[in-house]
Design an enzyme around this catalytic site. Structure first.
Site, short mmCIF file in Angstrom:
data_model
loop_
_atom_site.label_atom_id
_atom_site.label_comp_id
_atom_site.label_asym_id
_atom_site.label_seq_id
_atom_site.Cartn_x
_atom_site.Cartn_y
_atom_site.Cartn_z
N GLY C 261 1.02 -0.88 -0.21
CA GLY C 261 0.15 -0.10 -0.11
C GLY C 261 0.84 1.28 0.47
O GLY C 261 0.46 2.05 -1.20
N PHE C 262 1.60 1.29 1.25
CA PHE C 262 2.73 2.65 1.09
C PHE C 262 1.69 3.39 1.34
O PHE C 262 2.36 4.79 0.77
CB PHE C 262 3.70 2.25 0.16
CG PHE C 262 4.00 1.32 -0.30
CD1 PHE C 262 4.74 0.49 1.05
CD2 PHE C 262 4.02 0.19 -1.22
CE1 PHE C 262 5.57 -1.10 0.92
CE2 PHE C 262 4.38 -1.17 -1.38
CZ PHE C 262 4.97 -1.72 -0.13
N GLY C 714 3.55 3.19 16.40
CA GLY C 714 3.58 2.61 14.90
C GLY C 714 4.90 2.36 14.46
O GLY C 714 5.57 2.72 15.08
N GLU C 717 6.21 3.33 9.59
CA GLU C 717 6.44 4.39 8.72
C GLU C 717 8.20 5.01 8.85
O GLU C 717 9.05 5.19 8.22
CB GLU C 717 5.62 5.53 8.22
CG GLU C 717 4.45 5.05 8.25
CD GLU C 717 3.33 5.80 8.00
OE1 GLU C 717 3.33 6.60 6.96
OE2 GLU C 717 2.30 5.66 9.12
#
Lengths: 204, 344, 752
Positions: C261-262, C714, C717
């Site tokens: 996806g990115f 998270g 990223e």
């Protein structure tokens, strides 16, 4: 050597064809006939895919990848670029890894094809390369993975997995956008010996 | 892709009969070998042959040496050749140029006959939209004033600056190779590899001297013993699977530190496979050194012309030539038998 | 631990092993804060080719569609030349603005909607950028669709596009409301004894996930099923319902696997409604592959930026003034921006701070999310600037970063929930061998290799969104989690399995996780690295309710059969909603309306970021100037790690992206037309296996029990952030050349 126009019998695989191919195949068969009547641009092909013989009359433009995915529902082989740039569509043709997107089905007439669906044993036991990819997390999204695994088996069988550096070079035709290269290389290092001595999908 | 007729004749004679030349470059039927260039361009609608003649059933195989002459069949794949002992040990530059090109999958099907005829990657040629004298004669060249980082600095014209994209030809050209071909009416002929490709000049749509129905059947060349001292240096943006920004094929005949003879082929910088003969002449009798190598590079690029984004290829090309000369000079040629290609 | 958190006093030494961090690491280890390295639960499907991605779903008797995109950069269509296309055997329909399909456009996602852009495809004959979808061909076969699409062309009335920075006709939009200030930057900068002022540029990047964009629409009566790669199935469902003018209950978006996806699949593509509407009109399922080339322009991208950093420091290295200004390209119609300065000015203590943001409206498609959208470009600027001033100060670049570390948000003094940057530098430096670094330019060269080492700080805000889940547990101990979240390869199937297993005291093999279907309870958009924190937090609530109803304790050796026996039923199901700190209480309800509320990073009551340190070695060949990265170490502290194996893969994947960002990736725009001239993955280069020889990611243990109930930050990223700067800094170390524009390519070094 004009295009053969001999009448073609069948149109469904001799065995193992999916129900889908049967349904959609009828419509496509009609189109193929239409095109054929107009210009003779169809061709009869017979391939052994994962040990199953398929015979088809195809539009000459049909790539091996199109045939696998759109006609035979063998969607494990992925389309990533359609131009031989990414390796996602890698299959073994007569034991050699190739990009199925740049191979016309007609070129593969008479060939033995192995796709990712044919890598594990008939009983469903993972090939050592598949198991090693799982163990070393040699993938993330999984989209390039069938191509990577088939390519890795080809790489080992070619004798191009003698070192990590050689594996990296000889696996560079398979892009992985997730960047799982480290795991891929580790997996091949682990599985190379077993791959040398193993059969693919019950065939060498 | 437009519909086409597909045929796979079983003899060379039948193939050249079947191929349907149309008399206009790019309009006629096409020979199909590995398909890695042709099918790609057909998918882009840049190539639209009415028929495709697959040469898979022709027995143009094998790499053999007899009476000091190597003969290579046109259907030998890049992968097969790259790992063949004659290429690997006797002329590593040939093996290097092959395994440093494309990807393993492509090399497994791409043939040496087709590889020599690899088409340019110029994006204005491939987009099927922009003015391009090669694709659409007389329409102009969008590349000259466009994104031309990857395009040529040698052998260009006001009509075209498309780079010859192949690698192998830049190495094969070192050995005064003869190309064997076959035509329908005329039968076989022989063409010097150096004469095969033609400069774009005013007609970039013509890339070779081959007739439309002319099929490459093989190559013949002689490998001097010193061809063992040869390398292919390929500078590129990533470590593998990328086209050359500049490449140099070099073979050296050394007498100690003195160069008896040098052969230099250039890739990634020219519109055709490029033999740098002036630089070769310069090196005769010179001692291997950094300055000699760079001077040879300067001579090789004397006639180069840079454009907005690719002028860097001129200094780069000089340095690549210098590195190739050093690498060849330093190459251990004592016991090369049995080595394998690639990433050792 | 508020009591652990103190304002960090600069130390003049390299001793970064502060007591609080050691304690945090020890507690992390004790608590099992790094989860088991379970192999992916969806792995067997992926390694056998059985995982079905959007284009892999079989539908009965499909028609095939193919897009036609504009071949001019600005103008309007004056004629449709479709004669040849209509003659292609098997063509069933050709659509364009002239016979617009019955569909509309949802609102632009940045304006609270779901669509990737604010305008509707085919609504008008105007062409807004090169490569815009202007036609759609539908045919009986994939071959006929491709052939007819190639035969379809348009006449245009054109004008010169303004497609790049500096082109005549671009429009600048200043955004003073985005400016962050603290103190008086101008005077502080003037007064600083050591200072640098530099301009940086980053290139347009394209996601190029391996999976081609594809969409299949299948109507059965008035029920529509759409197979489409999506990072937000719920948003796609709501947006598509609006576009088609139908009840959202009649739409199901199916996407159990996403082929990367990115960020590129986070907003609703323009073609989805076209395919659905065409299918509705033609009465058959329609299947579309968007080609790789078309994917460059018909979806979103990471826009180019131009940045200015001014950084002033005292002789001791403490930052006194930091300014970060950015310009970002966007489309003519939409004001998309990433504003990474919000994060860069929170990395280091500084007395005075100032940011500036402007967008440059150009004739290009609307940009969108791409892996660490804000941080990736802007940390190239910041972390290059920090390296530049380290040189001016003659200070070790690691030491300088440690010296300016802070435990409170430098802008407003709000404490970080946790911040283990020093420990990242310590562990990363140790693994990399930073103690062998010699700062002189070229001092580490060997033979024909120019060798340089570079470091950079990495960070990513810890973000969360509301999330709902449904969990079913039965008497046999089999559990099922249902949530319309996504696994893009991030490992969500696996870590959510682990979370449920842990919360319910069962084995991972007893848990089945269903994701990627809009019928499931609305979960998280797969963006902003929010998935694990948000989903696990919701899972914890649902599982606690299940435990309470069953009367069992977490972590105890429970006899489930006996508990169910007492409960009197064979199964139990719980639905739970989780609201992250800082969001409104009713936030989970808005999920049902296709709204996303992402909170985190700098908030009023807390500042939450994950941190990392990147160490890179570059080797540049003296002759060819080829730039390679033989070694890279990343050390990251991101709270609780659910699964060491998948987490490492996330970090490493981000770092590989960083190599591409630094050295390879640029969409080459021809300013004359606005066309991307390398719209393929042969010439738009991404790293290949051979580019990644030796890379390691270190999980630095960290306990953060403040950030969210799961203690999770998270990780998807952070891996890319800072990598480009670490490489550019290493290139400088090797060559003395400070390159402030990426990608850095050998062109930049050939004259060194």
């Amino acid at each position: 050597m004009a295009v053969t126009r001999r009448s073609f019998l069948g149109g469904t695989a001799t065995a193992g064809a999916s129900a889908l191919a049967g349904v959609a195949g009828a419509a496509r068969q009609a189109i193929a006939q239409e095109v054929d009547d107009a210009g003779g641009e169809s061709v009869d092909v017979s391939l052994v895919i994962n040990g199953v013989t398929y015979e088809r009359r195809l539009d000459t433009r049909t790539s091996l990848l199109d045939l696998l995915r759109e006609e035979l529902d063998l969607t494990g082989t992925k389309v990533g670029c359609n131009h031989g740039q990414c390796g996602a569509c890698t299959v073994l043709m007569n034991g050699t890894r190739i990009n199925s997107c740049l191979t016309l089905a007609a070129m593969a007439d008479g060939a033995r094809i192995t796709t990712i669906e044919g890598v594990a044993s008939a009983e469903g036991e993972l090939h050592p390369m598949q198991a090693a990819f799982l163990e070393h997390d040699g993938f993330q999204c999984g989209y390039c993975t069938p191509g990577q695994i088939v390519s890795a088996i080809g790489c080992v069988k070619e004798g191009h997995a003698t070192s990590e550096a050689e594996i990296r070079e000889y696996m560079s035709g398979n892009l992985c956008r997730c960047g799982a290269y480290k795991g891929i290389t580790e997996a091949i290092m682990e599985a190379r010996e077993a791959t040398h001595s193993s059969e693919v999908g019950g065939q060498s | 892709m437009k519909p086409f007729r597909y045929q796979a004749p079983s003899s060379v004679d039948a193939a050249v009969e079947a191929v349907e030349p149309m008399g206009v470059p790019g309009q006629g039927g096409a020979f199909l070998a590995g398909g890695t260039t042709l099918i790609d361009l057909m998918k882009l609608s840049v190539a639209t042959p009415p028929s495709v003649t697959d040469i898979k059933n022709l027995s143009l195989d094998g790499i053999e040496e007899a009476d000091g002459e190597v003969r290579v069949g046109a259907r030998v794949t890049m992968a097969e050749a790259a790992s063949h002992p004659i290429f690997l040990d006797r002329a590593p530059v040939l093996s290097d140029a092959l395994w440093k090109a494309a990807s393993p999958q492509l090399r497994n099907v791409a043939t040496l006959g087709g590889n020599i005829l690899q088409r340019t990657r110029c994006p204005y040629f491939r987009d099927n939209v922009s003015p391009c004298n090669k694709r659409d004669p007389g329409s102009g060249c969008a590349a000259i004033g466009g994104i031309n980082r990857l395009l040529a600095v040698l052998g260009t014209s006001e009509s075209c600056i498309a780079t010859y994209a192949g690698d192998f030809a830049n190495a094969l050209i070192l050995f005064d190779t003869t190309v064997e071909t076959h035509r329908a009416a005329e039968g076989p002929r022989q063409i010097e590899l150096e004469d095969l490709h033609v400069l774009p000049e005013d007609h970039p749509e013509r890339e070779t001297v081959l007739a439309d129905d002319e099929l490459i059947t093989g190559y013949r060349f002689r490998l001097p013993d010193w061809a063992r001292r040869s390398v292919y240096v390929k500078a590129r943006d990533r470590e593998s699977y990328a086209f050359a920004l500049a490449s140099a094929a070099v073979a050296l005949d050394l007498d100690g530190e003195t160069i008896r003879e040098a052969r230099i082929g250039l890739g990634g910088v020219a519109t055709v496979p490029w033999r740098a003969r002036e630089a070769e002449d310069f090196l005769k009798g010179k001692t291997v050194s950094e300055e000699t190598g760079l001077q040879a590079g300067r001579i090789a690029f004397e006639s180069a012309q840079g454009y907005e984004h690719n002028a860097f290829k001129i200094p780069l090309g000089r340095q690549v030539v210098a590195k190739a000369i050093f690498d060849a000079a330093r190459k251990d040629v004592s016991g090369s038998a049995g080595q394998s290609e690639g990433a050792n | 631990m508020a009591d652990d958190r103190m304002t960090f006093e600069a130390t003049p030494t390299m001793d970064i092993e502060t007591q609080d961090k050691v304690e945090s690491a020890e507690r992390a280890a004790e608590n099992g804060n790094v989860g088991a390295a379970l192999s992916r639960v969806d792995g067997p499907l992926k390694v056998t080719g059985q995982a079905r991605y959007a284009a892999d779903f079989a539908v009965p008797n499909p028609l095939y569609a193919h897009l036609v995109i504009s071949t001019v950069g600005k103008g309007r269509i004056t004629a449709i030349k479709d004669e040849a296309a209509r003659k292609v055997k098997g063509v069933r329909a050709i659509y364009s603005h002239a016979n617009k399909l019955d569909s509309g456009s949802a609102k632009f996602f940045a304006a609270g909607g779901q669509a990737q852009q604010s305008w509707e495809p085919f609504a008008e004959p105007d062409v807004r950028f090169y490569g815009e979808t202007v036609g759609l061909v539908v045919a009986e076969t994939i071959l006929a669709a491709r052939e007819a699409a190639a035969a379809l062309s348009f006449d245009y009335e054109t004008s010169d596009p303004a497609a790049v920075f500096g082109a005549d006709g671009v429009e600048r939009q200043d955004m003073p409301d985005k400016t962050i200030t603290k103190g008086d930057f101008t005077s502080a900068f003037e007064a600083a004894p050591v200072k640098i002022a530099s301009d940086y540029e980053t290139a347009p990047n394209v996601h190029n996930a391996m999976e081609l964009f594809a969409t299949t629409a299948h109507w059965v009566g008035d029920k529509l099923t759409v197979y489409v790669p999506s990072q937000w199935v719920k948003g796609f469902q709501i947006g598509l319902a609006e576009e088609l003018g139908i009840d959202e209950a009649n739409i199901e978006i199916v996407c159990p696997f996403v082929g990367g996806g990115f960020g590129g699949k986070g907003s609703l593509f323009t073609w989805v409604s076209l395919i659905a509407a065409a299918s509705r009109e033609l009465g058959r399922p329609v299947k579309l592959y968007v080609t790789r080339e078309q994917g460059f322009t018909t979806a979103s991208f990471r826009a180019e930026t131009r940045q200015r950093v001014r950084l002033g420091a005292g002789e001791d290295g403490r930052f006194q003034a930091l300014e970060h200004a950015g310009e970002e390209l966007t489309s003519r119609a939409d004001n998309y921006f990433v504003n990474g300065q919000e994060a860069t000015v929170r990395m280091y203590q500084a007395d005075a701070i100032r940011t500036e943001l402007a967008t440059i409206h150009a004739d290009r498609q609307t940009p969108g999310f791409m892996r660490a959208p804000a941080e990736t470009p802007y940390f190239f600027g910041l972390e290059s600037a920090v390296d530049e001033i380290a040189r001016e100060l003659s200070m070790d670049p690691v030491e300088l970063r440690i010296k300016n570390d802070t435990m409170v948000d430098p802008v407003d003094g709000v404490p970080y929930t946790s911040r283990s940057l020093k420990e990242c530098f310590r562990q990363g430096g140790e693994a990399f061998g930073w103690s062998n670094y010699t700062p002189e330019i070229g001092s580490m060269n060997e033979d024909e290799w120019l060798i340089g080492w570079g470091v950079a700080t990495s960070t990513y805000p810890t973000q969360m969104s509301p999330c709902t889940v449904r969990i079913h547990l039965d008497v046999t101990g089999e559990a099922r989690l249902q949530v319309a979240s996504h696994d893009l390869g991030t490992g969500a199937y696996t870590v959510l399995t682990q979370a449920v297993a842990e919360e319910l005291g069962i084995e991972p093999s007893q848990v089945r996780v269903e994701l990627g279907d809009s019928r499931l309870p609305p979960g998280t958009i797969a963006g902003g690295s929010i998935t694990t924190a948000s989903n696990v937090s919701a899972i914890m609530i649902a599982c606690e309710r299940i435990r309470n109803r069953l009367g069992i304790e977490k972590g105890s050796d429970t006899d489930l059969a006996a508990a169910f026996d007492r409960f009197g039923q064979a199964g139990i199901e719980e639905y739970a909603e989780w609201t992250p700190p800082g969001a409104k209480k009713d936030a989970p309800k808005t999920l049902y309306n296709g709204k996303v509320k992402i909170v985190g990073g700098p908030e009023e009551d807390y500042t939450a970021f994950a941190f990392g340190a990147i160490f890179s070695e570059v080797r540049i060949n003296k002759y060819t100037r080829e730039i390679r990265v033989p070694r890279m170490t990343g050390a990251f502290a991101a709270g609780r790690i659910m699964n060491a194996k998948t987490a490492k893969s996330q970090y490493l994947g981000g770092m590989v992206w960083g190599i591409g960002h630094a050295l390879h990736e640029v969409a080459e725009v021809d300013p004359r037309t606005g066309a991307y001239m390398n719209d393929n993955i042969s010439e738009y280069l991404v790293p290949v296996n051979a580019d990644v020889p030796n890379m390691d990611a270190i999980i630095v243990p960290e306990v953060d029990d403040k950030v969210n109930p799961a203690g999770v930050k998270g990780i998807g990223e952070i891996g890319i952030v800072g990598v480009a700067a670490s490489i550019a800094n290493a290139v400088h170390h090797a060559t003395g050349k400070r390159l402030r524009r990426i990608p850095i390519r050998l062109d930049d070094l050939v004259d060194v």
